[in-house]
Design an enzyme around this catalytic site. Structure first.
Site, PDB file in Angstrom:
ATOM      1  N   SER A  64       0.842  -1.191   0.040  1.00  0.00           N
ATOM      2  CA  SER A  64       0.189  -0.118   0.223  1.00  0.00           C
ATOM      3  C   SER A  64       0.900   1.445   0.072  1.00  0.00           C
ATOM      4  CB  SER A  64      -0.946   0.140   1.147  1.00  0.00           C
ATOM      5  OG  SER A  64      -2.025  -0.810   1.058  1.00  0.00           O
ATOM      6  N   LYS A  67       0.442   3.467  -2.744  1.00  0.00           N
ATOM      7  CA  LYS A  67      -0.775   4.146  -2.988  1.00  0.00           C
ATOM      8  C   LYS A  67      -0.670   5.653  -2.946  1.00  0.00           C
ATOM      9  CE  LYS A  67      -3.667   0.707  -1.006  1.00  0.00           C
ATOM     10  NZ  LYS A  67      -4.490   0.225   0.342  1.00  0.00           N
ATOM     11  N   TYR A 191      -4.347  -2.641  -9.942  1.00  0.00           N
ATOM     12  CA  TYR A 191      -4.190  -2.265  -8.421  1.00  0.00           C
ATOM     13  C   TYR A 191      -3.136  -3.446  -7.933  1.00  0.00           C
ATOM     14  CZ  TYR A 191      -5.423  -2.323  -3.621  1.00  0.00           C
ATOM     15  OH  TYR A 191      -5.246  -2.513  -2.037  1.00  0.00           O
TER      16      TYR A 191
HETATM   17  N1  GLU Z   1      -2.444  -5.331  -1.798  1.00  0.00           N
HETATM   18  C1  GLU Z   1      -2.924  -5.329  -0.287  1.00  0.00           C
HETATM   19  C2  GLU Z   1      -4.530  -5.413  -0.513  1.00  0.00           C
HETATM   20  O1  GLU Z   1      -5.019  -4.934  -1.432  1.00  0.00           O
HETATM   21  C3  GLU Z   1      -2.604  -3.853   0.220  1.00  0.00           C
HETATM   22  C4  GLU Z   1      -3.210  -3.742   1.819  1.00  0.00           C
HETATM   23  C5  GLU Z   1      -1.845  -2.938   2.242  1.00  0.00           C
HETATM   24  O2  GLU Z   1      -0.754  -2.947   1.980  1.00  0.00           O
HETATM   25  O3  GLU Z   1      -2.343  -2.381   3.288  1.00  0.00           O
HETATM   26  O4  GLU Z   1      -5.122  -6.049   0.243  1.00  0.00           O
END
Ligand code: GLU
Length: 308
Positions: A64, A67, A191
């Site tokens: 994440s 992001k 994503y």
């Molecule tokens: N790929 C993970 C998900 O979408 C990322 C979540 C994270 O890093 O908090 O569940």
């Protein structure tokens, strides 16, 4: 930066010696296999100097933390129109919560919870094929970190695709409200792949420099975003960067930061440095346990909290 070098080395040694390491994410086997004994830290100052400790050059799944960079790209593409598709308030909910999305008619609370990040990815994808969108994200990461070797772990991405039932539910739910423009599978494919980008602490800290320096890369002077945009991305990192642990992170560390379930955290000391830490063991909110403690120690010893 002799003092910084010493502090970073000391923190790395202290973290390596600690027994409390949190629990490694187990939702996909590739993350479950990572050694919980790892710890890395990299601090890149405005003068271009880098202080590193522990496993600072070991690549890990940024998850994440990506992001932050997709938010930057989506804002670059559609500007403030983004805020019609996603909010910017802390969620107080776990990263993959679905309840809030129903109450708020498919508009995710912020760009850093999963639903919000999926909506942001959809913005980047519009007008492109998934492969092109992914290429754009990867090129951005390589450009920011000045390292062409950064890549995606295809095994992690495939594993996320296979097991991402809840993300699929979030995406379908948003699609039913018209929040996503593209086919759900395309948006999710991009994503899952950007979450599967692999980077080291050194590379990640390099990539975060523009956020610490008014939107500019301090070594080239090249502007990535405007000062106002950098300030706002930092504000969202501070209030939303650690899911329902965001308040605790601000209280203890006092810096904008973004965590990932791979155990990485990117933190920004405005005007000073970009910092990346990595320790795969997570706390109850899904944030790196020792990563947070290391950042708390760093800001305390150097007086770097934005709150004085
Ligand atoms: N790929 C993970 C998900 O979408 C990322 C979540 C994270 O890093 O908090 O569940």
């Amino acid at each position: 930066m002799p003092d910084l070098d010493r502090v970073v080395r000391e923190i790395a040694e202290e973290m390596r010696a600690r027994a409390d390491r949190g629990d490694v994410a187990t939702y996909i086997p590739e993350l479950a296999r990572v050694d919980p004994g790892c710890f890395g830290i990299a601090v890149v100052g405005g003068d271009g100097e880098v202080a590193v400790g522990g496993d600072a050059d070991m690549p890990f799944s940024i998850q994440s933390v990506s992001k932050v960079f997709t938010l930057t790209l989506a804002l670059g593409k559609i500007g403030n129109l983004l805020w019609k598709r996603v909010g910017r308030e802390p969620s107080g909910s776990p990263f993959n919560s679905i309840v809030q999305l129903e109450n708020e008619h498919g508009i995710p609370r912020n760009p850093f919870i999963n639903a919000g990040a999926i909506a942001v990815t959809d913005v980047i994808l519009s007008g492109h094929q998934p492969r092109e969108a992914l290429g754009e994200i990867l090129r951005f990461m390589r450009f920011l970190s000045e390292d062409p070797s950064i890549s995606i772990d295809e095994v992690v991405a495939a594993s996320e695709q296979r097991t991402g039932f809840r993300n699929r539910a979030l995406a379908n739910y948003m699609k039913s409200f018209g929040v996503l423009e593209n086919p759900v599978d395309y948006t999710l494919g991009v994503y899952f792949h950007h979450c599967a980008i692999t980077m080291s602490c050194r590379q990640l800290a390099m990539a975060g420099r523009f956020l610490a320096h008014n939107g500019r890369n301090p070594s080239t002077g090249f502007s990535v975003v405007s000062p106002e945009r950098a300030r706002r991305i930092n504000a969202i990192m501070l209030t939303c960067g650690h899911y329902d642990g965001s308040g605790e992170f601000a209280y203890r560390v006092g810096l904008p930061g973004k965590s990932g379930v791979g155990g990485g955290i990117l933190a920004v000391a405005p005007g000073r440095a970009s910092i990346a830490v990595w320790s795969p063991g997570l706390d109850a909110s899904g944030n790196s346990h020792l990563g947070r403690i290391a950042l708390e120690e760093l800001t305390r010893r150097l007086g770097w909290s934005i709150f004085g």
